[in-house]
Write a protein that holds these residues in place. Sequence first.
Motif, PDB file in Angstrom:
ATOM      1  N   GLN A 109     -52.145 -11.977 -48.702  1.00 11.76           N
ATOM      2  CA  GLN A 109     -53.657 -12.537 -49.003  1.00 11.76           C
ATOM      3  C   GLN A 109     -54.188 -12.071 -50.324  1.00 11.76           C
ATOM      4  N   GLN A 110     -53.678 -11.261 -51.127  1.00 13.84           N
ATOM      5  CA  GLN A 110     -54.074 -11.155 -52.204  1.00 13.84           C
ATOM      6  C   GLN A 110     -53.214 -11.660 -53.415  1.00 13.84           C
ATOM      7  N   PHE A 111     -52.225 -12.534 -52.854  1.00 13.37           N
ATOM      8  CA  PHE A 111     -51.599 -13.408 -53.836  1.00 13.37           C
ATOM      9  C   PHE A 111     -50.561 -12.755 -54.707  1.00 13.37           C
ATOM     10  N   LEU A 112     -50.284 -11.482 -54.253  1.00 13.04           N
ATOM     11  CA  LEU A 112     -49.230 -10.739 -55.096  1.00 13.04           C
ATOM     12  C   LEU A 112     -48.034 -11.375 -54.845  1.00 13.04           C
ATOM     13  N   GLN A 113     -47.143 -11.214 -56.111  1.00  9.24           N
ATOM     14  CA  GLN A 113     -45.638 -11.437 -55.832  1.00  9.24           C
ATOM     15  C   GLN A 113     -44.891 -10.488 -54.841  1.00  9.24           C
ATOM     16  N   ASP A 114     -43.668 -11.008 -54.353  1.00 11.00           N
ATOM     17  CA  ASP A 114     -43.029 -10.028 -53.476  1.00 11.00           C
ATOM     18  C   ASP A 114     -42.214  -8.709 -54.417  1.00 11.00           C
ATOM     19  N   THR A 115     -42.299  -9.095 -55.811  1.00 10.89           N
ATOM     20  CA  THR A 115     -41.929  -8.007 -56.907  1.00 10.89           C
ATOM     21  C   THR A 115     -42.811  -6.915 -57.170  1.00 10.89           C
ATOM     22  N   GLN A 116     -44.178  -7.340 -56.822  1.00  9.41           N
ATOM     23  CA  GLN A 116     -45.070  -6.390 -56.733  1.00  9.41           C
ATOM     24  C   GLN A 116     -45.165  -5.504 -55.680  1.00  9.41           C
ATOM     25  N   CYS A 117     -44.425  -5.452 -54.729  1.00  9.00           N
ATOM     26  CA  CYS A 117     -44.263  -4.733 -53.499  1.00  9.00           C
ATOM     27  C   CYS A 117     -42.906  -4.218 -53.219  1.00  9.00           C
ATOM     28  N   LEU A 118     -43.317  -2.879 -52.632  1.00 12.27           N
ATOM     29  CA  LEU A 118     -42.040  -1.957 -52.332  1.00 12.27           C
ATOM     30  C   LEU A 118     -42.207  -1.348 -51.098  1.00 12.27           C
ATOM     31  N   LEU A 119     -41.330  -1.460 -50.299  1.00 11.72           N
ATOM     32  CA  LEU A 119     -41.327  -0.944 -48.956  1.00 11.72           C
ATOM     33  C   LEU A 119     -40.457   0.482 -48.972  1.00 11.72           C
ATOM     34  N   ILE A 120     -41.308   1.574 -48.440  1.00 16.81           N
ATOM     35  CA  ILE A 120     -40.489   2.826 -48.502  1.00 16.81           C
ATOM     36  C   ILE A 120     -40.408   3.317 -46.873  1.00 16.81           C
ATOM     37  N   ALA A 121     -39.167   3.461 -46.398  1.00 15.02           N
ATOM     38  CA  ALA A 121     -38.834   4.004 -44.834  1.00 15.02           C
ATOM     39  C   ALA A 121     -38.735   5.372 -45.253  1.00 15.02           C
ATOM     40  N   HIS A 122     -39.986   6.170 -45.024  1.00 16.97           N
ATOM     41  CA  HIS A 122     -40.009   7.382 -45.192  1.00 16.97           C
ATOM     42  C   HIS A 122     -39.343   8.234 -43.879  1.00 16.97           C
ATOM     43  N   HIS A 123     -38.620   9.140 -44.087  1.00 18.00           N
ATOM     44  CA  HIS A 123     -38.173   9.981 -43.261  1.00 18.00           C
ATOM     45  C   HIS A 123     -38.560  11.363 -43.230  1.00 18.00           C
ATOM     46  N   LYS A 124     -39.334  11.802 -42.306  1.00 19.36           N
ATOM     47  CA  LYS A 124     -39.733  13.051 -42.308  1.00 19.36           C
ATOM     48  C   LYS A 124     -38.823  14.190 -42.011  1.00 19.36           C
ATOM     49  N   PRO A 125     -39.172  15.478 -42.703  1.00 15.17           N
ATOM     50  CA  PRO A 125     -38.267  16.455 -42.524  1.00 15.17           C
ATOM     51  C   PRO A 125     -37.652  16.699 -40.800  1.00 15.17           C
ATOM     52  N   GLY A 126     -36.495  16.983 -40.855  1.00 14.91           N
ATOM     53  CA  GLY A 126     -35.853  17.074 -39.671  1.00 14.91           C
ATOM     54  C   GLY A 126     -35.694  16.030 -38.612  1.00 14.91           C
ATOM     55  N   SER A 127     -36.086  14.757 -39.141  1.00 12.31           N
ATOM     56  CA  SER A 127     -35.670  13.571 -38.393  1.00 12.31           C
ATOM     57  C   SER A 127     -34.512  13.305 -38.394  1.00 12.31           C
ATOM     58  N   GLY A 128     -33.752  13.459 -39.395  1.00 13.45           N
ATOM     59  CA  GLY A 128     -32.416  12.994 -39.718  1.00 13.45           C
ATOM     60  C   GLY A 128     -31.957  11.461 -39.673  1.00 13.45           C
ATOM     61  N   GLY A 129     -33.184  10.905 -40.222  1.00 13.68           N
ATOM     62  CA  GLY A 129     -33.139   9.550 -40.027  1.00 13.68           C
ATOM     63  C   GLY A 129     -31.889   8.495 -40.698  1.00 13.68           C
ATOM     64  N   ASP A 130     -31.433   7.659 -40.075  1.00  8.03           N
ATOM     65  CA  ASP A 130     -30.428   6.749 -40.428  1.00  8.03           C
ATOM     66  C   ASP A 130     -30.791   5.736 -41.215  1.00  8.03           C
ATOM     67  N   ALA A 131     -30.172   6.004 -42.568  1.00  6.20           N
ATOM     68  CA  ALA A 131     -30.787   4.999 -43.729  1.00  6.20           C
ATOM     69  C   ALA A 131     -30.303   3.468 -43.652  1.00  6.20           C
ATOM     70  N   GLY A 132     -29.229   3.458 -42.887  1.00  5.12           N
ATOM     71  CA  GLY A 132     -28.669   2.188 -42.872  1.00  5.12           C
ATOM     72  C   GLY A 132     -28.888   1.231 -41.652  1.00  5.12           C
ATOM     73  N   SER A 133     -29.801   1.416 -40.808  1.00 13.31           N
ATOM     74  CA  SER A 133     -29.747   0.865 -39.430  1.00 13.31           C
ATOM     75  C   SER A 133     -31.114   0.188 -39.356  1.00 13.31           C
ATOM     76  N   LEU A 134     -31.662  -0.269 -40.456  1.00 13.01           N
ATOM     77  CA  LEU A 134     -33.252  -0.866 -40.418  1.00 13.01           C
ATOM     78  C   LEU A 134     -32.854  -2.367 -40.612  1.00 13.01           C
ATOM     79  N   SER A 135     -33.503  -3.222 -39.289  1.00 13.28           N
ATOM     80  CA  SER A 135     -33.370  -4.509 -39.869  1.00 13.28           C
ATOM     81  C   SER A 135     -34.843  -5.204 -39.978  1.00 13.28           C
TER      82      SER A 135
END
Length: 185
Positions: A109-135
């Motif tokens: 809605q702000q007409f920003l380009q996708d290159t102006q956006c970054l997604l961060i999947a944050h894994h909290k301490p102790g979560s042991g998050g799997d960095a590879g299984s996100l679709s």
Amino acid sequence: MLKAKILFVGPCESGKTVLANFLTESSDITEYNPTQGVRILEFENPHVTSNNKSSGCEFELWDCGGDPKFESCWPALMKDAHGVVIVFNADVPSHLREIEMWYSCFVQQQFLQDTQCLLIAHHKPGSGGDAGSLSLSPPLNKLKLVHSNLEEDPEEIRMEFIKYLKSIINSVSESRDREEMSIIT
């Protein structure tokens, strides 16, 4: 000196404030306190210059509260933003659904380009998050996605954030150069 405004947005309790403090080298927060409205962190990064020019760059990082009760403030927060970082907790299934709304409001809605956006999947301490299984579904799957885990590999997220800041500053610099050329001609 170039100046850029970056928004940190996303669902409640996703880790926006912790990441913002870490990436701007601000104070550490030890207990959870929901951000009320917005916190603005001003910082410079010596690793970021515009298109190899020697002038420095200043950044404003707007750490936006994730509570929908602040939605009426969003237009003011978005004004003149150069980039949006959407932070979410990859271990919370509802966050995957919510980030589509954040993307729609703050990027599309702000007409920003996708290159102006970054997604961060944050894994909290102790979560042991799997960095590879996100679709992610379209259009989110076209965005740059970075996993952050401040316990296991804090420097990886710092380096990815510096790359992102460089791309934002280059965009701001190019825009300013175009504007100056249009004045001259």
